[in-house]
Design a protein around this motif. Structure first.
Motif, short mmCIF file in Angstrom:
data_model
loop_
_atom_site.label_atom_id
_atom_site.label_comp_id
_atom_site.label_asym_id
_atom_site.label_seq_id
_atom_site.Cartn_x
_atom_site.Cartn_y
_atom_site.Cartn_z
N VAL A 22 -33.62 -25.46 -44.60
CA VAL A 22 -32.68 -25.99 -43.68
C VAL A 22 -31.67 -25.69 -43.61
CG1 VAL A 22 -32.04 -28.48 -42.58
CG2 VAL A 22 -34.35 -28.07 -44.09
N VAL A 23 -30.94 -25.63 -44.53
CA VAL A 23 -29.59 -25.08 -44.75
C VAL A 23 -29.22 -23.17 -44.14
CG1 VAL A 23 -27.90 -24.09 -46.57
CG2 VAL A 23 -29.66 -26.61 -47.13
N ASP A 24 -30.77 -22.88 -44.00
CA ASP A 24 -30.32 -20.80 -44.64
C ASP A 24 -30.51 -21.42 -43.09
OD1 ASP A 24 -30.56 -20.00 -46.54
OD2 ASP A 24 -32.87 -20.05 -46.50
N ILE A 25 -31.31 -22.42 -42.08
CA ILE A 25 -31.12 -22.37 -40.33
C ILE A 25 -29.55 -22.59 -40.00
CG2 ILE A 25 -32.01 -23.41 -38.71
CD1 ILE A 25 -34.69 -24.22 -40.08
N ALA A 26 -29.36 -23.84 -40.45
CA ALA A 26 -27.80 -24.12 -39.98
C ALA A 26 -27.23 -23.27 -40.13
CB ALA A 26 -27.66 -25.46 -41.19
N ALA A 27 -27.33 -22.86 -41.14
CA ALA A 27 -25.99 -21.75 -41.51
C ALA A 27 -26.17 -20.76 -40.55
CB ALA A 27 -26.19 -20.52 -43.02
N ALA A 28 -27.65 -19.93 -39.96
CA ALA A 28 -27.24 -18.78 -39.23
C ALA A 28 -27.04 -19.17 -37.86
CB ALA A 28 -29.19 -18.88 -39.13
N HIS A 29 -27.03 -20.76 -38.12
CA HIS A 29 -26.77 -20.69 -35.81
C HIS A 29 -24.99 -21.27 -36.09
CE1 HIS A 29 -30.47 -20.74 -34.14
NE2 HIS A 29 -30.87 -20.47 -35.41
N ASP A 30 -24.39 -22.14 -37.41
CA ASP A 30 -22.94 -22.58 -37.75
C ASP A 30 -23.16 -23.71 -37.25
OD1 ASP A 30 -20.30 -23.07 -38.18
OD2 ASP A 30 -19.76 -22.14 -36.42
N ALA A 31 -23.80 -25.10 -37.44
CA ALA A 31 -24.93 -26.10 -37.45
C ALA A 31 -24.28 -27.21 -38.18
CB ALA A 31 -26.53 -26.34 -36.76
N THR A 32 -24.39 -28.30 -37.71
CA THR A 32 -23.81 -29.43 -38.60
C THR A 32 -25.24 -29.62 -39.55
OG1 THR A 32 -22.06 -29.85 -37.55
CG2 THR A 32 -22.27 -31.80 -38.58
N LEU A 33 -25.51 -30.53 -40.33
CA LEU A 33 -26.32 -30.87 -40.82
C LEU A 33 -26.63 -31.85 -41.24
CD1 LEU A 33 -29.52 -30.41 -41.80
CD2 LEU A 33 -28.14 -29.09 -44.26
N HIS A 34 -27.12 -32.94 -41.08
CA HIS A 34 -27.43 -34.36 -41.21
C HIS A 34 -28.57 -34.64 -42.16
CE1 HIS A 34 -24.52 -36.02 -37.00
NE2 HIS A 34 -25.32 -34.68 -37.23
N LEU A 35 -27.60 -35.37 -43.08
CA LEU A 35 -28.87 -35.05 -44.49
C LEU A 35 -29.06 -37.12 -44.30
CD1 LEU A 35 -26.90 -33.12 -47.43
CD2 LEU A 35 -29.72 -33.00 -45.59
N PRO A 147 -43.93 -27.90 -48.32
CA PRO A 147 -43.70 -27.43 -50.00
C PRO A 147 -43.60 -26.50 -50.46
CG PRO A 147 -43.39 -30.41 -49.23
CD PRO A 147 -44.10 -29.68 -48.30
N ASP A 148 -45.01 -26.05 -50.21
CA ASP A 148 -45.15 -25.45 -51.47
C ASP A 148 -45.73 -23.94 -50.54
OD1 ASP A 148 -47.21 -25.83 -49.37
OD2 ASP A 148 -48.98 -26.17 -50.48
N ALA A 149 -44.60 -24.01 -49.41
CA ALA A 149 -44.66 -22.46 -48.50
C ALA A 149 -43.15 -22.14 -48.76
CB ALA A 149 -45.63 -22.36 -47.53
N ALA A 150 -41.99 -23.14 -48.94
CA ALA A 150 -41.25 -23.74 -48.74
C ALA A 150 -40.63 -22.31 -49.31
CB ALA A 150 -40.56 -24.60 -48.85
N THR A 151 -41.07 -22.02 -50.43
CA THR A 151 -40.19 -20.57 -50.97
C THR A 151 -40.52 -19.38 -50.46
OG1 THR A 151 -41.80 -20.88 -52.89
CG2 THR A 151 -39.96 -22.11 -53.94
N ASP A 152 -41.30 -18.91 -49.62
CA ASP A 152 -41.83 -17.79 -49.39
C ASP A 152 -41.13 -17.90 -47.85
OD1 ASP A 152 -43.13 -17.11 -51.31
OD2 ASP A 152 -45.10 -18.31 -50.98
N LEU A 153 -40.38 -18.88 -47.40
CA LEU A 153 -39.90 -18.94 -45.66
C LEU A 153 -38.62 -17.50 -45.85
CD1 LEU A 153 -40.84 -21.82 -44.73
CD2 LEU A 153 -42.22 -20.47 -44.13
N ALA A 154 -38.03 -17.34 -44.40
CA ALA A 154 -37.18 -16.62 -44.79
C ALA A 154 -36.68 -16.59 -43.42
CB ALA A 154 -37.52 -14.90 -44.60
N TYR A 155 -35.61 -16.78 -43.03
CA TYR A 155 -34.65 -17.42 -41.87
C TYR A 155 -33.96 -16.56 -41.29
CZ TYR A 155 -33.54 -19.45 -37.42
OH TYR A 155 -33.20 -19.99 -35.92
N PRO A 156 -34.10 -16.09 -40.01
CA PRO A 156 -34.36 -15.60 -38.61
C PRO A 156 -35.96 -15.61 -39.04
CG PRO A 156 -32.95 -14.23 -38.65
CD PRO A 156 -32.45 -14.30 -39.70
#
Length: 300
Positions: A22-35, A147-156
Motif C-alpha cells: 500500500v505504501v509503495d502505491i501511495a509513494a508512487a502517486h504522491d497520494a495521501t494514505l488514510h489509515l 497476505p501470503d503473496a504480498a512480499t512478492d509484489l512490485a509496484y508499478p
C-alpha cells in the motif's frame, strides 16, 4: 491517478504484510494514505461479569480496544512515514464494513486496499468477511491482496488484466484498468471467456457458443479501443473458452504472468449471493495476484 488511498487495519499479520505494498502505491502517486481502525460498536463482556464490573485486570474493554486501535494506526503511520508518504489516521467505532465504506465515500477515496486470506468452504461463503462485505457494497474500487503473496509484489504493475463481457460493470472496470495501465506504463490485457459448460446437452450449443464468442470479441474490441483512448500503448486481446469463466481467468493469469486483475462487480446481496457468489468474488478468494473490484455504476 490516486490522490487518497484508504487502508483499514486491525493490527493483524495479514494487514502488516499488505501495508508495504500500500505504501509503495501511495509513494508512487504522491497520494495521501488514510489509515483506519474500526473497533466494535458494543462493549465486549465476559460471561460472568455483572453490570458495572470491569475485566479482572481492572481495565475497561471498550477503552482498551480503542487504545489498541490507536497503536495499530500509529505503528502503520511510522512505517509509511519512512517512505515519505503523507498519512491521516483515524480510529472509529461501529460495524467495520459499514464504517469503511462510509469513510471511503465521505473522504472521496480513490481506492480501498484490504487483505484477504483467500479461504474457501461453506462457512466462508455463508459468513463472509469484512473484506468481502466491503467488496460487495463499496462504491469506491477495492484492491484486495493475499497476505501470503504480498512480499512478492512490485509496484508499478507491468501487466493489467481486465476481463470483460461488455456489461456496465465490466465497462467501468475497463476504464479503471486502462487508467491504471496508462499511469504506470503497463500492458493491458482485454480478455473475454466463454463458458462452454453452460449449455450442457442443448443441441443448439455450438451455435450459441459461436454467438457468444462473437459478442465476446465485440466486448474485447471495445475494451481495447477504450484502453487506446486512455493512452495505453500496449493492448493484448484474447477470447477464450473454458468450463467456467473463473477457471479461464485463472488460467490466463498463470499463462501470461499477470500482475493484477481489474474486474467489475454488481454488488448484489442476499442468500443466493452468498451461496453462488460471482466471478469477481471468487477471484478475490482464489486469485494468486491482487484483484481490484469496481462497482457497477449506480443509476442516477
Amino acid at each position: 491517478m490516486f490522490d487518497r488511498l484508504l487502508f483499514p487495519t486491525d493490527g493483524s499479520d495479514g494487514a502488516a504484510a499488505v501495508l508495504d505494498h500500500v505504501v509503495d502505491i501511495a509513494a508512487a502517486h504522491d497520494a495521501t494514505l488514510h489509515l483506519l481502525h474500526v473497533a466494535p460498536a458494543g462493549p465486549e463482556r465476559r460471561p460472568n461479569l455483572r453490570d458495572g464490573d470491569d475485566d479482572s485486570d481492572g481495565s475497561d474493554p471498550t477503552e482498551r480496544r480503542r487504545t489498541d486501535g490507536e497503536r495499530f494506526v500509529t505503528d502503520a503511520e511510522a512505517r509509511a512515514s519512512q517512505s515519505g508518504v503523507s498519512v491521516v489516521t483515524s480510529v472509529e467505532r461501529g460495524e467495520p464494513y459499514r464504517v469503511i465504506t462510509e469513510y471511503a465515500a465521505e473522504r472521496d477515496a480513490d481506492l480501498v486496499v484490504m487483505p484477504t486470506h483467500g479461504r474457501t468452504g461453506l462457512s466462508r461463503l455463508l459468513l463472509g468477511s469484512t473484506t468481502e462485505r466491503v467488496v460487495r457494497r463499496s462504491d469506491v474500487p477495492v484492491l484486495t491482496v493475499r497476505p501470503d503473496a504480498a512480499t512478492d509484489l512490485a509496484y508499478p504493475y507491468a501487466d493489467v488484466l481486465t476481463p470483460t463481457d461488455g456489461s456496465a460493470c465490466a465497462t467501468a472496470a475497463v476504464a479503471f484498468g486502462s487508467e491504471l495501465a496508462a499511469a504506470t506504463d503497463a500492458a493491458l490485457h482485454a480478455v473475454s471467456v466463454v463458458n462452454v459448460a453452460a449449455f450442457g446437452a442443448d443441441i443448439r450449443g455450438p451455435l450459441l457458443i459461436d454467438e457468444l464468442e462473437e459478442r465476446a470479441s465485440g466486448a474485447v474490441e471495445k475494451a481495447a479501443d477504450a484502453a487506446a483512448a486512455a493512452g495505453v500503448e500496449t493492448v493484448r486481446k484474447s477470447v477464450g473458452r473454458d468450463v467456467s469463466i473463473h477457471d479461464g481467468i485463472l488460467a490466463y493469469i498463470d499463462e501470461h504472468d499477470v500482475d493484477i486483475v481489474v474486474m467489475g462487480t454488481h454488488g448484489h446481496t442476499g442468500f443466493d449471493r452468498y451461496m453462488l457468489g460471482s466471478v469477481a468474488e471468487k477471484l478475490v478468494r482464489t486469485s494468486p495476484v491482487p484483484v481490484v473490484t469496481v462497482r457497477e455504476p449506480r443509476d442516477e
